[in-house]
Design a protein around this motif. Structure first.
Motif: not given
Length: 224
Positions: A43-49, A72-73
């Protein structure tokens, strides 16, 4: 005859639909190999929170845990379990006799590349998804005939070995299976697997570069 289908499916109505509603910039990518009872999703895009808040609020998602991350990503690998009454795309594909070769999602849409034993299985999956109001779209559908293998210069065993290597993540970075593990899976020796892969690489390179066998022979080294 083996068929490959690339199918687009809106995330709405699936286990990830609520995640895209809460975080529209979210992107997902299925992990090829994962030892768990759930699914591995990058999962990526928004912040982890933001991602974890969306998963906490999603009624379709049960337990989840972080397995790995790529700082890094800004990408995180989660083991996610969907609630029993949720439409689980990956489980549906398996139940219809398909094998998910790759799966990724962005802009609230999944794109799955799936291998089937025949086109009837493709139709069966399509009908099932359509009956569940998931409005699938077949982007591409083609058959893998033996003629295709021979055109690439591959023997049936070489072709089957390459497909198995892809399915088990041998070509991933980093590798998800060692050559020793893959040789056990194929029930051949480590040396036989190594030789078969080298011959398959040579056949593919020779075919794709359109060169003859004579041209692939290395020129003699200059003498001192």
């Amino acid at each position: 005859m083996t068929s490959i289908a690339d199918i687009e499916i809106p995330a709405d109505g699936t286990g990830t639909g609520e995640l895209f509603e809460a975080a529209p910039s979210l992107t997902c990518e299925m992990e090829r190999v994962i030892a768990s009872s759930g699914h591995g999703l990058w999962l990526s895009g928004p912040s982890q929170d933001t991602i974890e808040t969306a998963m906490d609020d999603a009624s379709a998602i049960g337990a989840y845990s972080v397995i790995s991350s790529e700082d890094d990503n800004d990408r995180w690998l989660y083991d996610i379990e969907f609630e029993p009454d949720t439409i689980d795309l990956f489980e549906v594909v398996l139940e219809e006799g398909g094998t998910v070769l790759s799966a990724s999602a962005s802009s609230n849409t999944w794109l799955l590349s799936i291998r089937f034993a025949d086109r009837e299985s493709v139709s069966s999956l399509y009908d099932r998804l359509d009956n569940d109001s998931l409005t699938p779209t077949v982007v591409r559908l083609f058959d893998l005939a033996e003629e295709t293998n021979s055109q690439c210069g591959l023997t049936p065993r070489q072709y089957e070995t390459l497909v198995a290597a892809i399915d088990h993540g041998y070509f991933e970075i980093p590798r998800e299976v060692s050559m020793q593990e893959l040789s056990k899976e194929l029930d051949i020796s480590h040396q036989a697997l190594s030789e078969r892969l080298r011959r398959a690489y040579r056949a593919l390179v020779t075919s794709e570069l359109n060169v003859s066998e004579d041209e692939t022979v290395a020129p003699p080294m200059p003498s001192d």
